[in-house]
Scaffold this motif. Structure first.
Motif, PDB file in Angstrom:
ATOM      1  N   TRP A  52     -15.731 -15.494 -26.074  1.00 32.80           N
ATOM      2  CA  TRP A  52     -16.900 -15.770 -24.892  1.00 32.80           C
ATOM      3  C   TRP A  52     -17.650 -14.710 -24.743  1.00 32.80           C
ATOM      4  CZ3 TRP A  52     -11.595 -14.754 -23.727  1.00 32.80           C
ATOM      5  CH2 TRP A  52     -10.891 -16.037 -23.334  1.00 32.80           C
ATOM      6  N   THR A  53     -19.412 -15.072 -24.791  1.00 31.13           N
ATOM      7  CA  THR A  53     -20.187 -14.542 -24.984  1.00 31.13           C
ATOM      8  C   THR A  53     -20.722 -14.060 -23.113  1.00 31.13           C
ATOM      9  OG1 THR A  53     -21.390 -16.132 -24.204  1.00 31.13           O
ATOM     10  CG2 THR A  53     -20.990 -15.570 -26.617  1.00 31.13           C
ATOM     11  N   LEU A  54     -20.965 -12.942 -22.913  1.00 28.96           N
ATOM     12  CA  LEU A  54     -21.994 -12.360 -21.581  1.00 28.96           C
ATOM     13  C   LEU A  54     -23.519 -11.955 -22.311  1.00 28.96           C
ATOM     14  CD1 LEU A  54     -22.039 -12.278 -19.242  1.00 28.96           C
ATOM     15  CD2 LEU A  54     -20.441  -9.798 -19.308  1.00 28.96           C
ATOM     16  N   ARG A  55     -24.193 -11.791 -21.675  1.00 29.71           N
ATOM     17  CA  ARG A  55     -25.285 -11.699 -21.784  1.00 29.71           C
ATOM     18  C   ARG A  55     -26.083 -11.548 -20.322  1.00 29.71           C
ATOM     19  NH1 ARG A  55     -29.440 -10.810 -25.895  1.00 29.71           N
ATOM     20  NH2 ARG A  55     -31.614 -10.429 -24.831  1.00 29.71           N
ATOM     21  N   CYS A  56     -26.429 -10.348 -20.287  1.00 32.44           N
ATOM     22  CA  CYS A  56     -27.338  -9.874 -19.061  1.00 32.44           C
ATOM     23  C   CYS A  56     -28.578 -10.120 -19.018  1.00 32.44           C
ATOM     24  CB  CYS A  56     -26.168  -8.297 -17.642  1.00 32.44           C
ATOM     25  SG  CYS A  56     -24.573  -8.158 -18.025  1.00 32.44           S
ATOM     26  N   ALA A  57     -29.111  -9.523 -17.822  1.00 30.95           N
ATOM     27  CA  ALA A  57     -30.731  -9.641 -17.605  1.00 30.95           C
ATOM     28  C   ALA A  57     -31.420 -10.701 -18.042  1.00 30.95           C
ATOM     29  CB  ALA A  57     -30.657  -8.276 -17.469  1.00 30.95           C
ATOM     30  N   PRO A  58     -31.376 -12.401 -18.093  1.00 28.78           N
ATOM     31  CA  PRO A  58     -30.891 -13.012 -16.708  1.00 28.78           C
ATOM     32  C   PRO A  58     -29.174 -12.824 -16.912  1.00 28.78           C
ATOM     33  CG  PRO A  58     -31.967 -14.490 -17.566  1.00 28.78           C
ATOM     34  CD  PRO A  58     -32.270 -12.893 -18.460  1.00 28.78           C
ATOM     35  N   ALA A  59     -28.083 -12.992 -16.205  1.00 29.20           N
ATOM     36  CA  ALA A  59     -27.096 -13.006 -17.089  1.00 29.20           C
ATOM     37  C   ALA A  59     -26.627 -14.909 -17.121  1.00 29.20           C
ATOM     38  CB  ALA A  59     -25.934 -13.130 -15.213  1.00 29.20           C
ATOM     39  N   ARG A  60     -26.159 -14.781 -18.354  1.00 28.76           N
ATOM     40  CA  ARG A  60     -25.568 -15.689 -18.684  1.00 28.76           C
ATOM     41  C   ARG A  60     -24.799 -15.705 -20.150  1.00 28.76           C
ATOM     42  NH1 ARG A  60     -29.665 -14.475 -20.849  1.00 28.76           N
ATOM     43  NH2 ARG A  60     -30.852 -14.435 -22.516  1.00 28.76           N
ATOM     44  N   GLY A  61     -24.329 -17.088 -20.611  1.00 25.82           N
ATOM     45  CA  GLY A  61     -23.308 -16.847 -21.802  1.00 25.82           C
ATOM     46  C   GLY A  61     -22.210 -18.351 -21.273  1.00 25.82           C
ATOM     47  N   THR A  62     -20.976 -17.503 -22.056  1.00 25.40           N
ATOM     48  CA  THR A  62     -19.907 -18.781 -22.137  1.00 25.40           C
ATOM     49  C   THR A  62     -18.400 -18.259 -20.805  1.00 25.40           C
ATOM     50  OG1 THR A  62     -19.073 -17.994 -24.379  1.00 25.40           O
ATOM     51  CG2 THR A  62     -20.250 -20.236 -24.279  1.00 25.40           C
ATOM     52  N   LEU A  99     -22.987  -9.098 -25.095  1.00 24.13           N
ATOM     53  CA  LEU A  99     -21.311  -8.705 -25.603  1.00 24.13           C
ATOM     54  C   LEU A  99     -20.928 -10.714 -26.318  1.00 24.13           C
ATOM     55  CD1 LEU A  99     -20.188  -6.799 -22.953  1.00 24.13           C
ATOM     56  CD2 LEU A  99     -20.814  -6.184 -24.394  1.00 24.13           C
ATOM     57  N   THR A 100     -19.697  -9.907 -26.873  1.00 22.54           N
ATOM     58  CA  THR A 100     -18.959 -11.330 -27.456  1.00 22.54           C
ATOM     59  C   THR A 100     -17.426 -10.585 -27.822  1.00 22.54           C
ATOM     60  OG1 THR A 100     -20.217 -11.921 -29.070  1.00 22.54           O
ATOM     61  CG2 THR A 100     -18.118 -12.162 -29.353  1.00 22.54           C
ATOM     62  N   ILE A 101     -16.793 -11.158 -26.885  1.00 21.70           N
ATOM     63  CA  ILE A 101     -15.525 -10.726 -26.564  1.00 21.70           C
ATOM     64  C   ILE A 101     -14.366 -11.698 -27.215  1.00 21.70           C
ATOM     65  CG2 ILE A 101     -13.992 -10.163 -23.976  1.00 21.70           C
ATOM     66  CD1 ILE A 101     -17.493 -11.165 -23.141  1.00 21.70           C
ATOM     67  N   ARG A 102     -13.556 -11.498 -27.709  1.00 21.93           N
ATOM     68  CA  ARG A 102     -12.407 -12.387 -28.236  1.00 21.93           C
ATOM     69  C   ARG A 102     -10.971 -11.891 -27.812  1.00 21.93           C
ATOM     70  NH1 ARG A 102     -14.644 -10.559 -33.554  1.00 21.93           N
ATOM     71  NH2 ARG A 102     -13.776  -9.283 -33.303  1.00 21.93           N
ATOM     72  N   TYR A 103     -10.130 -13.241 -27.683  1.00 17.50           N
ATOM     73  CA  TYR A 103      -8.613 -12.147 -27.300  1.00 17.50           C
ATOM     74  C   TYR A 103      -8.108 -13.164 -27.770  1.00 17.50           C
ATOM     75  CZ  TYR A 103      -5.741 -12.664 -23.742  1.00 17.50           C
ATOM     76  OH  TYR A 103      -4.211 -12.576 -23.061  1.00 17.50           O
ATOM     77  N   TRP A 104      -6.744 -12.885 -28.043  1.00 17.85           N
ATOM     78  CA  TRP A 104      -5.425 -13.126 -28.767  1.00 17.85           C
ATOM     79  C   TRP A 104      -4.102 -12.498 -27.912  1.00 17.85           C
ATOM     80  CZ3 TRP A 104      -9.240 -10.816 -31.398  1.00 17.85           C
ATOM     81  CH2 TRP A 104      -9.802 -10.906 -32.342  1.00 17.85           C
ATOM     82  N   ALA A 105      -3.720 -13.847 -26.629  1.00 14.04           N
ATOM     83  CA  ALA A 105      -3.089 -13.333 -26.130  1.00 14.04           C
ATOM     84  C   ALA A 105      -1.549 -12.670 -26.751  1.00 14.04           C
ATOM     85  CB  ALA A 105      -1.952 -15.317 -25.718  1.00 14.04           C
ATOM     86  N   GLN A 106      -1.463 -13.452 -28.116  1.00 12.93           N
ATOM     87  CA  GLN A 106       0.036 -12.604 -28.797  1.00 12.93           C
ATOM     88  C   GLN A 106      -0.142 -11.753 -29.573  1.00 12.93           C
ATOM     89  OE1 GLN A 106       3.356 -13.160 -27.362  1.00 12.93           O
ATOM     90  NE2 GLN A 106       1.991 -14.517 -26.369  1.00 12.93           N
ATOM     91  N   GLY A 107      -1.976 -11.081 -29.711  1.00 12.19           N
ATOM     92  CA  GLY A 107      -2.284 -10.059 -30.474  1.00 12.19           C
ATOM     93  C   GLY A 107      -2.944 -10.716 -31.585  1.00 12.19           C
ATOM     94  N   ARG A 108      -3.757  -9.391 -32.342  1.00 13.82           N
ATOM     95  CA  ARG A 108      -4.395 -10.797 -33.537  1.00 13.82           C
ATOM     96  C   ARG A 108      -3.249 -10.588 -35.199  1.00 13.82           C
ATOM     97  NH1 ARG A 108      -9.345  -6.720 -35.052  1.00 13.82           N
ATOM     98  NH2 ARG A 108      -7.890  -5.346 -34.930  1.00 13.82           N
ATOM     99  N   ALA A 109      -2.309 -10.212 -34.760  1.00 17.69           N
ATOM    100  CA  ALA A 109      -0.883  -9.710 -36.089  1.00 17.69           C
ATOM    101  C   ALA A 109      -0.010 -11.338 -36.296  1.00 17.69           C
ATOM    102  CB  ALA A 109       0.435  -8.598 -36.148  1.00 17.69           C
TER     103      ALA A 109
END
Length: 137
Positions: free
Chosen positions: A49-59, A31-41
């Motif tokens: 951040w990134t997340l990969r499972c089996a094995p677990a790793r990422g930022t 997965l790639t997770i992108r986050y905007w505190a005040q929204g994209r607009a």
């Protein structure tokens, strides 16, 4: 002769399963997770951040715990049903996009806090958004 024929038949029948296993699609969470505190607009820069499972790793901090939490959820990125009545409650402008593969399936989920249903959806996977601090942002 029969033993050789049995060995050949076994290899032919096992080949598709081996090919799927080598391809790495089955059960992959990447997965790639992108986050905007005040929204994209607002035009602000997204935290990513990134997340990969089996094995677990990422930022993403604590990827082992995040993978375990995701595995315990039933359909964590399911959209709110169109006919669901939601409370008219605004939870703020925070917005996240989660994309990639979850358990081998392609996903793209937009998470907002625009009403009670969407706040619930956001909160269910809040552990994927370490920068979210709630109303104090």
């Amino acid at each position: 002769m029969r033993l050789a024929l049995l060995a050949v038949v076994s290899l032919v029948l096992a080949a598709p399963a081996c090919a799927r296993f080598r391809a790495g699609d089955t059960g992959t969470t990447d997965l790639t997770i992108r986050y905007w505190a005040q929204g994209r607009a607002d035009g602000g820069t997204a935290r990513t951040w990134t997340l990969r499972c089996a094995p677990a790793r990422g930022t993403l901090p604590q990827p082992v715990a995040a993978c375990a939490k995701l595995a315990a959820l039933d359909r964590p990125f399911a959209p709110t049903p169109k006919d669901m009545a939601c409370t008219d409650l605004y939870g703020g402008p925070a917005e996240a996009i989660v994309s990639g593969r979850f358990e081998g399936r392609r996903i793209w989920a937009r998470l907002t806090r625009t009403n009670g249903c969407e706040i619930g959806r956001f909160e269910r996977v809040r552990f994927l958004i370490p920068a979210f601090h709630g109303d104090n942002e």
